[in-house]
Each structure stands twice: as structure tokens, then as C-alpha cells.
Design a protein around this motif. Structure first.
Motif, PDB file in Angstrom:
ATOM      1  N   ARG A  76      -6.259 -24.574  23.747  1.00  0.00           N
ATOM      2  CA  ARG A  76      -7.263 -25.456  23.386  1.00  0.00           C
ATOM      3  C   ARG A  76      -8.718 -25.454  23.956  1.00  0.00           C
ATOM      4  O   ARG A  76      -9.789 -25.387  23.321  1.00  0.00           O
ATOM      5  N   GLU A  77      -8.851 -25.527  25.460  1.00  0.00           N
ATOM      6  CA  GLU A  77      -9.922 -25.054  25.959  1.00  0.00           C
ATOM      7  C   GLU A  77     -10.488 -23.703  26.315  1.00  0.00           C
ATOM      8  O   GLU A  77     -11.117 -22.985  25.590  1.00  0.00           O
ATOM      9  N   LEU A  78      -9.309 -22.465  25.652  1.00  0.00           N
ATOM     10  CA  LEU A  78      -9.592 -21.604  25.193  1.00  0.00           C
ATOM     11  C   LEU A  78     -10.985 -21.765  24.671  1.00  0.00           C
ATOM     12  O   LEU A  78     -11.704 -21.229  23.460  1.00  0.00           O
ATOM     13  N   GLN A  79     -10.163 -22.510  22.542  1.00  0.00           N
ATOM     14  CA  GLN A  79     -11.411 -22.472  22.074  1.00  0.00           C
ATOM     15  C   GLN A  79     -12.296 -23.075  22.175  1.00  0.00           C
ATOM     16  O   GLN A  79     -13.866 -22.567  21.562  1.00  0.00           O
ATOM     17  N   GLN A  80     -12.901 -24.059  22.772  1.00  0.00           N
ATOM     18  CA  GLN A  80     -13.509 -24.605  23.116  1.00  0.00           C
ATOM     19  C   GLN A  80     -14.753 -23.585  24.249  1.00  0.00           C
ATOM     20  O   GLN A  80     -16.003 -23.426  23.867  1.00  0.00           O
ATOM     21  N   GLN A  81     -14.116 -22.755  24.994  1.00  0.00           N
ATOM     22  CA  GLN A  81     -14.625 -22.000  25.681  1.00  0.00           C
ATOM     23  C   GLN A  81     -15.555 -20.630  24.924  1.00  0.00           C
ATOM     24  O   GLN A  81     -16.291 -20.006  25.449  1.00  0.00           O
ATOM     25  N   ALA A  82     -14.245 -19.844  23.400  1.00  0.00           N
ATOM     26  CA  ALA A  82     -14.736 -18.394  22.825  1.00  0.00           C
ATOM     27  C   ALA A  82     -16.350 -19.087  22.189  1.00  0.00           C
ATOM     28  O   ALA A  82     -16.883 -18.302  21.813  1.00  0.00           O
ATOM     29  N   LEU A  83     -16.661 -20.294  22.257  1.00  0.00           N
ATOM     30  CA  LEU A  83     -17.999 -20.656  21.581  1.00  0.00           C
ATOM     31  C   LEU A  83     -18.964 -20.374  21.985  1.00  0.00           C
ATOM     32  O   LEU A  83     -20.511 -20.042  21.161  1.00  0.00           O
ATOM     33  N   TYR A  84     -18.725 -19.760  23.493  1.00  0.00           N
ATOM     34  CA  TYR A  84     -20.329 -19.080  24.004  1.00  0.00           C
ATOM     35  C   TYR A  84     -19.904 -18.062  24.699  1.00  0.00           C
ATOM     36  O   TYR A  84     -18.341 -17.715  24.629  1.00  0.00           O
ATOM     37  N   ASN A 108       0.328 -21.627  17.185  1.00  0.00           N
ATOM     38  CA  ASN A 108      -0.444 -22.044  15.668  1.00  0.00           C
ATOM     39  C   ASN A 108      -1.520 -22.269  16.425  1.00  0.00           C
ATOM     40  O   ASN A 108      -2.745 -21.893  15.296  1.00  0.00           O
ATOM     41  N   SER A 109      -2.445 -22.718  17.469  1.00  0.00           N
ATOM     42  CA  SER A 109      -3.659 -23.101  17.965  1.00  0.00           C
ATOM     43  C   SER A 109      -3.681 -22.085  17.860  1.00  0.00           C
ATOM     44  O   SER A 109      -5.266 -21.216  17.798  1.00  0.00           O
ATOM     45  N   LEU A 110      -3.381 -21.111  19.051  1.00  0.00           N
ATOM     46  CA  LEU A 110      -4.264 -19.469  19.249  1.00  0.00           C
ATOM     47  C   LEU A 110      -4.546 -18.942  17.892  1.00  0.00           C
ATOM     48  O   LEU A 110      -4.651 -17.786  17.588  1.00  0.00           O
ATOM     49  N   LEU A 111      -3.618 -18.888  16.744  1.00  0.00           N
ATOM     50  CA  LEU A 111      -3.832 -17.861  15.472  1.00  0.00           C
ATOM     51  C   LEU A 111      -4.343 -18.530  15.143  1.00  0.00           C
ATOM     52  O   LEU A 111      -5.559 -17.678  14.405  1.00  0.00           O
ATOM     53  N   LYS A 112      -5.186 -20.088  15.171  1.00  0.00           N
ATOM     54  CA  LYS A 112      -6.605 -19.992  14.603  1.00  0.00           C
ATOM     55  C   LYS A 112      -8.331 -19.331  14.677  1.00  0.00           C
ATOM     56  O   LYS A 112      -9.224 -19.304  14.429  1.00  0.00           O
ATOM     57  N   ILE A 113      -7.836 -18.828  16.206  1.00  0.00           N
ATOM     58  CA  ILE A 113      -9.192 -18.497  17.569  1.00  0.00           C
ATOM     59  C   ILE A 113      -8.848 -16.691  16.915  1.00  0.00           C
ATOM     60  O   ILE A 113      -9.804 -16.022  16.439  1.00  0.00           O
ATOM     61  N   LEU A 114      -7.032 -16.328  16.895  1.00  0.00           N
ATOM     62  CA  LEU A 114      -7.005 -14.665  16.247  1.00  0.00           C
ATOM     63  C   LEU A 114      -7.539 -14.494  15.186  1.00  0.00           C
ATOM     64  O   LEU A 114      -7.910 -13.414  14.292  1.00  0.00           O
ATOM     65  N   GLU A 115      -7.482 -15.038  13.862  1.00  0.00           N
ATOM     66  CA  GLU A 115      -7.921 -15.189  12.630  1.00  0.00           C
ATOM     67  C   GLU A 115      -9.043 -14.918  12.589  1.00  0.00           C
ATOM     68  O   GLU A 115      -9.804 -13.792  11.198  1.00  0.00           O
TER      69      GLU A 115
END
Length: 333
Positions: A76-84, A108-115
């Protein structure tokens, strides 16, 4: 020239957004890959090189396991940082170690970023095998790193002062990898004590054997696991069920050790019949003496190869281990 240099040259010609890097040296390779992206000439003097050397580059995020797995909170922290977007480089790089140990929620959470990742983001997923969720696997370019030739590994171990018997044992323990540990002294000390331990384990009742399987000492644990596999062929159905029940309550690390040791052992039973190279070279006499069924061996290897993936995806551990032990027992009459 490094043996991975041509591979790096090829990969950096056209970058993908996600890589699954598989192999014992995945971490070292990822560092070289990151270096090539941020500073292709590896000049050593630019701000990118300086910050990479000190582990302070703002556009590189390296994620290691928090405990036994990559957690959902880390992803989840990765998802947040990916916005920047990246701060100093043209790309932002996430390196995630041990992706085969992602919890189901984290995967499953990582998959959402990879998509649908931002175009500036590159993922390096590191693993010892490609035994990960197929949905993640399908979104990555798989990079399988070559294993150093056994002769090269043996040469390095001789340079550390190991004798041939010690090298044979150590490569059997590590399944052909070039380990930095354990130390020379610990290998020699254990090999002196090994015959006594074999006798001790052989005389233990089944119930007491499991305490040795759960030990942290990697030498003792392997010998105890091999003793379990030796006894398994003679156990009746009730004993198999009892073993599965005990094993299912062990620490996940112990279960993983059992499955991996069994997988290499039954692969070796197949290989030795075809005069192919085996991993457990310290046990050649026992492997050659085993009575096996090739079809059942193939089924056992297949079941063992998928067992860890199923366990990591919250399969019922006791039921899975019951099925696995019966399948494995049938392979060695």
C-alpha cells in the motif's frame, strides 16, 4: 566481462515496466540493472552514482520482507508513492525482494499497480523461482539468471579452504549454490558429528523426530528431514495422517524446508535413474538403493512443485499435506 553483461546490454536496449528476475543472484543483478538505467556508463562520479552507492537515491525504492512476508502495508505504501513522479532521474524504480513470499492480500494489491503503472515507473520483482501468482507472472518480463557452473563454485569453495568431502556436503546442503555461509569451521565440525547424529535420529521414535525437524540449525534440520523421508515409505495410513497433522502445526519455515528438501530428493530419484546430475551428492548410495516407480515419482515431483504456492495462498495446510504425503509415499515402495 561479467557473464550477465550481455544480458544487461540486451535488456536495457528497450525497457519494460515490470521484470521478474529469477535466480540466486537476483539481488546483485537488480543492482547492476538499476545502475545501468540511472547511469549507463557507471561513471562513479555523477549524482546518480554517488547516491546509489550510499543507498540514498530518491528514485529507487528497495523493499525487503517485513518479517516472513512482504506485507499488505508495504505494498500500500508503494501504491501511494507511485503517484509521485521521479525526482532526479527519468525513471522511478521499485525493487521488491522475495515476491514468492508475498501474502495473498499483498499480491493482489501489487497486481493492481502492475495492471496500469505510471509510465515513469519500473518494477524489479526478485525471486528464487517463478512460482508466483500467474496473474503477476503474466505482467512481467521474466529474466532467468544463469547458475554458475558447478566447477566454478567448487573452485571458489576450494579457495576458502574446503576439502572435497566438505564441498560435496555443502553443495548438497545448498542444492548447488555458492554459499557465503556457513563457515568452514562449522562445516567441518558438523561432518565430524554427522555419523553420531545419523544414529541418534535413526533410533528416535517418530514423535520425537519432529523436534529435530523444527530446529534452527540448518545441518540438523536437513538430516532430520531426510530421516522423515526415509521413514515415510514404511508408514501406514494412520502414521501418514499423524505426520501431516504435526507438520501442519509447525512454523511455515519448517513446512517450506520439508517441501523443498522432499522436492530435491524426489527429483534426484528420477535423475539418478537416467544417469543425470543430482543435487544430493552426499547421499548417492541411498539414492541408488531406493526402489521407485517412475510414474509415481513424476506425480510426487509435480505435487511438491505446486505445494508451496498453494500453501502461500491460504490452502488448508493439513489437508494439503495429507494429500502430498500420500502422493510422495506412493513414489517409493
Amino acid at each position: 566481462m561479467s557473464t550477465t553483461q550481455p544480458l544487461l546490454d540486451n535488456l536495457t536496449t528497450k525497457l519494460s515496466q515490470a521484470y521478474l528476475i529469477v535466480g540466486a543472484t537476483a539481488s546483485q543483478f537488480a543492482r547492476q540493472f538499476v545502475q545501468r538505467i540511472f547511469c549507463p556508463t557507471h561513471c562513479g562520479t555523477c549524482p546518480h552514482c554517488a547516491k546509489l552507492a550510499h543507498g540514498t537515491h530518491p528514485d529507487l525504492l528497495w523493499v525487503s520482507k517485513s518479517g516472513k512476508r512482504i506485507s499488505i502495508d508495504q505494498v500500500r505504501e508503494l501504491q501511494q508513492q507511485a503517484l509521485y513522479p521521479p525526482v532526479e532521474a527519468s525513471k522511478k524504480i521499485y525493487v521488491i525482494e522475495s515476491v514468492e513470499d508475498l501474502s495473498l492480500e499483498a499480491a493482489n494489491s501489487l497486481l493492481k499497480i502492475l495492471e496500469a503503472p505510471p509510465k515513469y515507473l519500473i518494477f524489479f520483482l526478485l525471486a528464487k523461482s517463478s512460482n508466483i501468482l500467474p496473474t503477476i507472472l503474466s505482467r512481467c518480463q521474466v529474466v532467468k539468471l544463469p547458475t554458475p557452473p558447478r566447477q566454478e563454485i567448487e573452485r571458489r569453495l576450494r579457495e576458502r579452504g574446503l576439502e572435497e568431502a566438505e564441498i560435496t556436503y555443502l553443495l548438497s546442503l545448498t542444492k548447488g549454490l555458492a554459499p557465503e555461509e556457513p563457515s568452514l569451521d562449522s562445516v567441518r565440525k558438523f561432518l565430524e558429528e554427522r555419523p553420531k547424529l545419523h544414529q541418534q535420529l535413526a533410533e528416535l521414535p517418530d514423535g520425537e523426530l519432529w523436534s529435530y525437524v523444527s530446529q534452527k540449525d540448518i545441518f540438523v534440520r536437513r538430516e532430520a528431514l531426510l530421516e522423515v523421508l526415509h521413514r515415510l515409505k514404511d508408514w501406514n495410513a494412520a502414521q501418514v495422517l499423524n505426520a501431516a497433522a504435526i507438520l501442519s502445526k509447525c512454523d511455515p519455515e519448517v513446512i517450506e524446508s520439508f517441501v523443498r528438501e522432499a522436492l530435491y530428493w524426489y527429483r534426484d530419484l528420477l535423475a539418478i535413474q537416467k544417469s543425470e546430475t543430482v543435487f544430493n551428492r552426499d547421499s548417492l548410495e541411498n539414492l541408488r538403493a531406493a526402489h521407485t516407480d517412475n510414474n509415481q515419482l513424476s506425480s510426487a515431483v509435480q505435487a511438491l512443485e505446486t505445494a508451496l504456492w498453494k500453501l502461500q495462498r491460504n490452502a488448508n495446510a493439513q489437508l494439503l499435506l495429507e494429500s502430498l504425503l500420500f502422493t510422495v509415499r506412493a513414489a517409493q515402495a
